[in-house]
Scaffold this active site. Structure first.
Site, PDB file in Angstrom:
ATOM      1  N   LEU A 112     -24.416 -27.027 -66.018  1.00 34.98           N
ATOM      2  CA  LEU A 112     -24.920 -28.679 -66.212  1.00 34.98           C
ATOM      3  C   LEU A 112     -24.144 -29.392 -67.143  1.00 34.98           C
ATOM      4  O   LEU A 112     -24.032 -28.973 -68.197  1.00 34.98           O
ATOM      5  CB  LEU A 112     -26.401 -28.573 -66.557  1.00 34.98           C
ATOM      6  CG  LEU A 112     -27.478 -27.357 -65.792  1.00 34.98           C
ATOM      7  CD1 LEU A 112     -28.689 -27.238 -66.768  1.00 34.98           C
ATOM      8  CD2 LEU A 112     -27.618 -28.033 -64.397  1.00 34.98           C
ATOM      9  N   GLY A 114     -23.994 -32.994 -67.294  1.00 36.43           N
ATOM     10  CA  GLY A 114     -24.413 -34.392 -67.344  1.00 36.43           C
ATOM     11  C   GLY A 114     -24.359 -34.961 -68.718  1.00 36.43           C
ATOM     12  O   GLY A 114     -24.384 -36.194 -68.787  1.00 36.43           O
ATOM     13  N   LYS A 126     -19.369 -34.156 -72.822  1.00 36.45           N
ATOM     14  CA  LYS A 126     -19.427 -33.089 -74.003  1.00 36.45           C
ATOM     15  C   LYS A 126     -18.451 -31.955 -73.599  1.00 36.45           C
ATOM     16  O   LYS A 126     -17.857 -31.139 -74.380  1.00 36.45           O
ATOM     17  CB  LYS A 126     -20.822 -32.476 -73.969  1.00 36.45           C
ATOM     18  CG  LYS A 126     -20.878 -32.072 -75.485  1.00 36.45           C
ATOM     19  CD  LYS A 126     -22.370 -31.503 -75.589  1.00 36.45           C
ATOM     20  CE  LYS A 126     -22.521 -30.706 -76.906  1.00 36.45           C
ATOM     21  NZ  LYS A 126     -23.987 -30.184 -77.097  1.00 36.45           N
ATOM     22  N   GLN A 189     -25.960 -35.701 -60.357  1.00 32.20           N
ATOM     23  CA  GLN A 189     -27.393 -35.783 -60.445  1.00 32.20           C
ATOM     24  C   GLN A 189     -27.995 -36.998 -59.974  1.00 32.20           C
ATOM     25  O   GLN A 189     -26.942 -38.059 -60.133  1.00 32.20           O
ATOM     26  CB  GLN A 189     -27.961 -35.182 -61.661  1.00 32.20           C
ATOM     27  CG  GLN A 189     -27.618 -36.173 -62.843  1.00 32.20           C
ATOM     28  CD  GLN A 189     -28.247 -35.244 -64.270  1.00 32.20           C
ATOM     29  OE1 GLN A 189     -27.611 -34.952 -64.938  1.00 32.20           O
ATOM     30  NE2 GLN A 189     -29.396 -35.429 -64.296  1.00 32.20           N
ATOM     31  N   HIS A 221     -32.223 -32.279 -66.314  1.00 34.83           N
ATOM     32  CA  HIS A 221     -31.655 -31.394 -65.548  1.00 34.83           C
ATOM     33  C   HIS A 221     -32.445 -30.774 -64.595  1.00 34.83           C
ATOM     34  O   HIS A 221     -32.044 -30.166 -63.340  1.00 34.83           O
ATOM     35  CB  HIS A 221     -30.877 -30.128 -66.270  1.00 34.83           C
ATOM     36  CG  HIS A 221     -31.565 -29.690 -67.566  1.00 34.83           C
ATOM     37  ND1 HIS A 221     -32.848 -29.237 -67.384  1.00 34.83           N
ATOM     38  CD2 HIS A 221     -31.071 -29.530 -68.695  1.00 34.83           C
ATOM     39  CE1 HIS A 221     -33.339 -28.828 -68.842  1.00 34.83           C
ATOM     40  NE2 HIS A 221     -32.283 -28.950 -69.420  1.00 34.83           N
ATOM     41  N   ASN A 249     -26.193 -24.400 -69.227  1.00 34.79           N
ATOM     42  CA  ASN A 249     -25.839 -25.451 -69.862  1.00 34.79           C
ATOM     43  C   ASN A 249     -24.235 -25.251 -70.141  1.00 34.79           C
ATOM     44  O   ASN A 249     -24.071 -24.250 -70.678  1.00 34.79           O
ATOM     45  CB  ASN A 249     -26.621 -25.943 -71.169  1.00 34.79           C
ATOM     46  CG  ASN A 249     -27.926 -26.228 -70.918  1.00 34.79           C
ATOM     47  OD1 ASN A 249     -28.549 -26.157 -69.688  1.00 34.79           O
ATOM     48  ND2 ASN A 249     -28.501 -26.460 -72.167  1.00 34.79           N
ATOM     49  N   ILE A 250     -23.546 -26.342 -70.085  1.00 32.06           N
ATOM     50  CA  ILE A 250     -22.106 -26.072 -70.140  1.00 32.06           C
ATOM     51  C   ILE A 250     -21.658 -25.903 -71.511  1.00 32.06           C
ATOM     52  O   ILE A 250     -20.668 -25.272 -72.066  1.00 32.06           O
ATOM     53  CB  ILE A 250     -21.401 -27.244 -69.605  1.00 32.06           C
ATOM     54  CG1 ILE A 250     -19.681 -26.937 -69.766  1.00 32.06           C
ATOM     55  CG2 ILE A 250     -21.463 -28.602 -70.362  1.00 32.06           C
ATOM     56  CD1 ILE A 250     -18.980 -26.935 -68.297  1.00 32.06           C
ATOM     57  N   ASP A 251     -22.885 -26.234 -72.770  1.00 28.09           N
ATOM     58  CA  ASP A 251     -22.568 -26.024 -73.884  1.00 28.09           C
ATOM     59  C   ASP A 251     -22.973 -24.769 -74.418  1.00 28.09           C
ATOM     60  O   ASP A 251     -23.057 -24.596 -75.494  1.00 28.09           O
ATOM     61  CB  ASP A 251     -22.878 -27.253 -74.671  1.00 28.09           C
ATOM     62  CG  ASP A 251     -24.304 -27.566 -74.813  1.00 28.09           C
ATOM     63  OD1 ASP A 251     -25.169 -26.752 -74.019  1.00 28.09           O
ATOM     64  OD2 ASP A 251     -24.870 -28.439 -75.033  1.00 28.09           O
ATOM     65  N   LYS A 395     -24.654 -27.740 -80.114  1.00 30.15           N
ATOM     66  CA  LYS A 395     -25.290 -28.955 -80.123  1.00 30.15           C
ATOM     67  C   LYS A 395     -24.728 -29.766 -81.148  1.00 30.15           C
ATOM     68  O   LYS A 395     -25.124 -31.063 -81.135  1.00 30.15           O
ATOM     69  CB  LYS A 395     -26.720 -28.848 -80.197  1.00 30.15           C
ATOM     70  CG  LYS A 395     -27.342 -27.906 -79.347  1.00 30.15           C
ATOM     71  CD  LYS A 395     -27.691 -28.814 -77.727  1.00 30.15           C
ATOM     72  CE  LYS A 395     -28.070 -27.789 -76.750  1.00 30.15           C
ATOM     73  NZ  LYS A 395     -27.675 -28.154 -75.320  1.00 30.15           N
TER      74      LYS A 395
END
Length: 508
Positions: A112, A114, A126, A189, A221, A249-251, A395
């Site tokens: 994800l 976005g 990010k 998306q 998402h 999540n990509i992070d 984050k």
């Protein structure tokens, strides 16, 4: 009293006002439909079919939002998690190497992608923030999957779900991976209109998103399933004989492809039915009290987010003893099941109403959904209680401090916790927003990242800088009061220390 409050005002009302509210809702829906048609008419012909699909999704969200009354969960109906609903990761079997190649041919990895890096003071997606050895989130993900493909001689594709905020920049970045053994696909998306909180109408004047980016938003998402379907990629992968996707999540740097979970899905034990959906959960600590949790509700496992909890039960929700697990947002879903629920229109994920205050003083609402909330729409959903190492999200800069430190080493794009650390939990780090929130500022305050191997807890507040070769152990609290500055000298060892006031070490 704005329209939203009228619609959502107290339920025990005479029927006359109920009729009024029903009429107001119908009216709101009809007026939004007219506005959306007007926006479509401002878009070039060739783009209209896609936008109409996205707007149909938005209308569905909007009408469900109007129909919802109060919290979507009746607290008393929450049941205890049944036996076997959450499987302990340590009980999973590891597949034999000769099987792995065939298993990976059935997998698609979805990230994800976005989100923007704005909360950390960065421009652009990010995923292009450098997290370790000058490598970005995206670099690490690509390295992991390329290593998997080389090791097991397979071809696991990487799919990035971008948003209109991140797509252009991401496309430029992924060109550099062309020479690698890796197929990268992207899709966007949906793009939904922000709604004026008072009038409940879209604030966009034209359908050209980039002419007024503030008027649009990506709807969370939870939009993954329909956008993936609309992109045609879902059908392509099913045709290729792939059966599951792993979404994260990509992070989250802990969200690597896990062969034991994949084996659980592809080779279930004889007495278990096929699981169309797996949510990785991990033990809740006091740092995770706001994370979504798994509950049994109306005979189905489902995700419960803090936004759905009635106010009087928020403390119960946060209790570590009542709800032991929280959702890591590492999810595994069966591809043909995604196709089925989208085609049936049976995805009724809880709506998250996100109130935003725009720069020009306008109050808007964004209607969003969470990807894990679809769990109840699939058959045979289960949770897997995974080690904390599979949840390593970045984050804030306090997370960045951990992943850049000697707590971890890097192996083929995966972060591995140092064997020198005596306990598996990560230290709790709090860095003051005023001086550390933005990545650039944060990096300027460390001549080098300190040794954190034996750190339990770090709080830093105010104008503080760190020299080279600093070691932090146990609980360390460093507070520079307003107007003061603290420079931690090179080579310092702080163990169970509180430093406050004004400390300047001057070279001479």
């Amino acid at each position: 009293m704005d329209l939203l409050s009228k619609i959502r005002s107290h339920q025990r009302t005479p029927s006359g006002s109920r009729d009024f509210k029903e009429a107001t809702k119908r009216d709101a829906l009809a007026r939004v439909a007219v506005e959306l048609e007007r926006l479509v008419s401002t878009i070039p012909e060739n783009r209209r079919p896609l936008v109409e699909k996205e707007f149909a999704g938005f209308k569905n969200l909007f009408s469900r939002f109007l129909a919802e009354q109060g919290p979507s969960v009746t607290w008393e109906k929450i049941e205890k998690l049944p036996e076997g609903a959450v499987i302990d990761y340590n009980t999973l079997e590891t597949p034999t190497t000769d099987n792995v190649h065939h298993m990976l041919d059935k997998l698609v990895v979805v990230k994800l992608n976005g989100g923007l890096g704005t909360s950390m003071g960065c421009k652009g997606p990010k995923s292009v923030i450098q997290v370790r050895n000058e490598l970005t989130f995206l670099d690490l993900t690509v390295q992991q999957i390329e290593h998997l493909n080389k090791t097991y001689k397979c071809n696991v594709p990487l799919v990035l779900m971008n948003s209109f905020n991140t797509d252009d920049d991401t496309q430029k970045v992924i060109r550099k991976y062309r020479g690698l053994k890796l197929e990268i696909h992207t899709f966007n998306q949906s793009c939904h209109p922000r709604i004026n909180r008072e009038s409940l109408l879209p604030i966009a004047k034209t359908g050209d998103v980039h002419s007024d980016i503030e008027a649009w938003y990506p709807p969370g998402h939870g939009d993954f399933y329909e956008s993936f379907y609309n992109s045609g990629l879902l059908q392509k992968f099913i045709k290729e004989g792939r059966t599951y996707c792993f979404i994260s999540n990509i992070d989250n740097l802990g969200a690597t492809v896990d062969l034991n979970i994949l084996n659980l899905l592809l080779n279930p034990e004889p007495q278990r039915s096929t699981s169309e959906f797996v949510m990785e959960v991990t033990d809740k600590t006091r740092a995770d009290v706001k994370g979504g949790t798994l509950i049994q509700y109306e005979d189905k496992l489902r995700l419960l987010e803090i936004a759905q909890v009635p106010k009087e039960h928020v403390d119960d929700f946060k209790s570590v003893s009542q709800f032991k697990f929280f959702n890591t947002n590492n999810l595994w879903a069966k591809l043909d099941a995604i196709q089925r629920v989208v085609e049936q229109g049976s995805l009724n994920m809880e709506i998250i109403v996100n109130n935003k205050h725009l720069g020009d003083g306008l109050n808007v609402i964004q209607l969003e959904t969470a990807v894990g909330a679809a769990m109840k729409c699939f058959e045979g959903g289960i949770g897997v209680n995974v080690p904390r190492s599979r949840f390593l999200p970045v984050k804030k800069t306090s997370d960045l401090l951990l992943v850049m430190s000697n707590l971890y080493s890097l192996s083929h794009g995966s972060l591995v916790m140092s064997p020198q650390r005596m306990f598996p939990s990560t230290p709790l780090v709090k860095l003051g927003d005023n001086h550390f929130a933005k990545v650039k500022e944060f990096l300027n305050r460390f001549a080098a990242i300190p040794d954190l191997i034996e750190l339990d807890h770090l709080t830093v507040s105010g104008d503080v800088t760190f020299g080279r070769g600093v070691s932090l152990k146990g609980t360390v609290i460093i507070i520079a009061n307003h107007g003061d500055r603290i420079d931690i000298p090179s080579g310092a060892l702080l163990e169970n220390k509180i430093v406050s006031g004004n400390l300047r070490i001057l070279d001479h």
